[in-house]
Design an enzyme around this catalytic site. Sequence first.
Site, PDB file in Angstrom:
ATOM      1  N   ILE A 140      -6.958   7.603  -1.165  1.00 25.24           N
ATOM      2  CA  ILE A 140      -7.033   6.419  -1.051  1.00 25.24           C
ATOM      3  C   ILE A 140      -7.871   6.009   0.062  1.00 25.24           C
ATOM      4  CG2 ILE A 140      -4.952   6.403   0.321  1.00 25.24           C
ATOM      5  CD1 ILE A 140      -3.989   3.827  -1.099  1.00 25.24           C
ATOM      6  N   SER A 141      -8.685   4.977  -0.057  1.00 26.76           N
ATOM      7  CA  SER A 141      -9.643   4.641   1.179  1.00 26.76           C
ATOM      8  C   SER A 141      -9.077   3.887   2.265  1.00 26.76           C
ATOM      9  CB  SER A 141     -10.565   3.645   0.539  1.00 26.76           C
ATOM     10  OG  SER A 141     -11.608   4.179  -0.493  1.00 26.76           O
ATOM     11  N   GLN A 142      -9.723   4.175   3.233  1.00 29.09           N
ATOM     12  CA  GLN A 142      -9.165   3.464   4.527  1.00 29.09           C
ATOM     13  C   GLN A 142      -9.281   1.752   3.937  1.00 29.09           C
ATOM     14  OE1 GLN A 142     -11.928   4.093   7.616  1.00 29.09           O
ATOM     15  NE2 GLN A 142     -11.144   2.564   9.060  1.00 29.09           N
TER      16      GLN A 142
ATOM     17  N   ARG B  72       0.955  -1.105   0.067  1.00 31.22           N
ATOM     18  CA  ARG B  72       0.007  -0.016  -0.008  1.00 31.22           C
ATOM     19  C   ARG B  72       0.875   1.344  -0.070  1.00 31.22           C
ATOM     20  NH1 ARG B  72      -3.199   3.086   4.130  1.00 31.22           N
ATOM     21  NH2 ARG B  72      -5.188   3.724   3.088  1.00 31.22           N
TER      22      ARG B  72
END
Length: 213
Positions: free
Chosen positions: A63-65, A37
């Site tokens: 960027i999503s959790q 990530r």
Amino acid sequence: MKDTSKHQGLRNQLAKQLEEKGIIDKNVLEAIKKIPRHLFLNSSFEDFAYLDKAFPIGAGQTISQPYTVAFQSQLLEVKKEHKILEIGTGSGYQTAVLCVMGAKVFSVERQNELFKTTSLLLPKLGIRPKHLSFGDGYKGLPQYAPFDSIIVTAGAPFIPQPLMAQLKIGGKLVIPLGEENQIMTMLVRKNETQFEKHEFGEFRFVPLLEDKN
């Protein structure tokens, strides 16, 4: 583009954390453990990449959790070779999770800057979606339909009709619905005209923007 054993250790910790929060799909957890990530983020965020938090990625997007990515992926019940339409490629992290889970991913992004960056990044990481497209997510990709499932990674004020039409019978559409906060919503297509609706609580997403190119 370094990926070290320290990063791997942090990923393992993140996967454990997600499991404690209720992510039980082993394929999802394995994908989280595999995907670097930190390489999807601006290097200034690298030290925070394995926290369960969303971060800005430019063009007003995030960027999503990881929990959100894992939760949506789990709802899809991804099987190998599943054909999945993703609305909102963004950083490419969700795309990568679905690819690593064995899905054939067709993804649409409406921000040209993100589309270009992600199109270059994913192949460098050995991640090859079936098709990345620059365009309006509200329209989907009718030329590649029908899809086993559709995932929307931005908050939508309503469910776009073209996406419902592009779903296979028995397929699932997972979409965060709402303006300020969103309710994670899943539609299951029962037949040509009927959909079954399920709701899974409140989440926060950046808005799904229409025709802004």
